[in-house]
Design an enzyme around this catalytic site. Structure first.
Site, short mmCIF file in Angstrom:
data_model
loop_
_atom_site.label_atom_id
_atom_site.label_comp_id
_atom_site.label_asym_id
_atom_site.label_seq_id
_atom_site.Cartn_x
_atom_site.Cartn_y
_atom_site.Cartn_z
N HIS A 1 19.37 24.88 2.37
CA HIS A 1 19.29 24.04 3.57
C HIS A 1 19.79 24.84 4.77
O HIS A 1 20.80 25.54 4.67
CB HIS A 1 20.15 22.79 3.43
CG HIS A 1 19.73 21.94 2.28
ND1 HIS A 1 18.59 21.16 2.32
CD2 HIS A 1 20.24 21.80 1.04
CE1 HIS A 1 18.45 20.55 1.15
NE2 HIS A 1 19.42 20.93 0.35
N TYR B 1 19.09 22.73 13.64
CA TYR B 1 18.30 23.63 12.78
C TYR B 1 18.10 25.02 13.37
O TYR B 1 17.52 25.89 12.70
CB TYR B 1 16.95 22.98 12.47
CG TYR B 1 17.10 21.69 11.68
CD1 TYR B 1 17.67 21.71 10.40
CD2 TYR B 1 16.73 20.46 12.21
CE1 TYR B 1 17.83 20.55 9.67
CE2 TYR B 1 16.89 19.28 11.49
CZ TYR B 1 17.44 19.33 10.23
OH TYR B 1 17.62 18.18 9.51
C1 DQA Z 1 17.37 20.17 5.64
C2 DQA Z 1 18.38 19.02 5.53
C3 DQA Z 1 17.69 17.71 5.18
O1 DQA Z 1 18.64 16.66 5.07
C4 DQA Z 1 16.69 17.35 6.26
O2 DQA Z 1 15.99 16.17 5.90
C5 DQA Z 1 15.77 18.46 6.60
C6 DQA Z 1 16.23 19.83 6.60
C7 DQA Z 1 18.00 21.48 6.11
O3 DQA Z 1 17.36 22.52 5.95
O4 DQA Z 1 19.10 21.47 6.68
O5 DQA Z 1 14.63 18.22 6.96
O6 DQA Z 1 16.82 20.40 4.34
#
Ligand code: DQA
Length: 149
Positions: free
Chosen positions: A103, A26
């Site tokens: 995402h 992330y």
């Molecule tokens: C997310 C991707 C999702 O699968 C995950 O549960 C997240 C973050 C992303 O920003 O990449 O919490 O939404």
């Protein structure tokens, strides 16, 4: 003069941990950094954002309902709720406001349960895999769509 576009930005569960949570997936930006980046991108286009994060599905639904009258659309990172929450989808659809699904990570390069979104077919577009830039791209796409409408 027309009032500035106002966009509601929703962050789902665990995104309060950004910067510390799995940084290899992330990134190192905190949630405050994400909010600052999207606010700056909005200001560049003469728009403004209101942002909200919760770990609770019902709190996100309540926020959508409470804010609908004040916003022109939504940028939504529903995090884990992306893959499960019919309630969040229903709230977004009921708002009758367009939304961009975003995402940070490329969900399609990850576990198969992340390939499914219960929101995506109701969204005007989906951006995944560009870190904080996913939010900025989603915002730009949404504002462009609002201008066309
Ligand atoms: C997310 C991707 C999702 O699968 C995950 O549960 C997240 C973050 C992303 O920003 O990449 O919490 O939404």
């Amino acid at each position: 003069m027309t009032p500035p576009r106002r966009i509601g930005v929703l962050h789902g569960p665990n995104l309060n941990l950004l910067g510390r949570r799995e940084p290899e997936i992330y990134g190192s930006a905190s949630l405050a950094d994400v909010d600052a980046a999207i606010a700056a991108a909005a200001a560049e286009q003469g728009a403004e954002v209101v942002t909200f994060q919760s770990n609770l599905e019902g709190a996100l639904v309540d926020w959508i309902q409470a804010r609908t009258a004040d916003v022109d659309g939504w940028v939504v990172n529903a995090a884990g709720f992306t893959h499960t929450s019919v309630a969040l989808r229903d709230a977004l659809v009921a708002s009758e406001r367009p939304f961009a699904e975003v995402h940070l990570s490329n969900v399609f390069a990850r576990e198969s349960f992340r390939h499914e979104s219960v929101l995506a077919d109701a969204a005007v577009g989906v951006v995944a895999g560009f870190g904080v830039t996913s939010y900025v791209l989603g915002l730009r796409g949404l504002l462009a769509r609002l201008e066309q409408a």
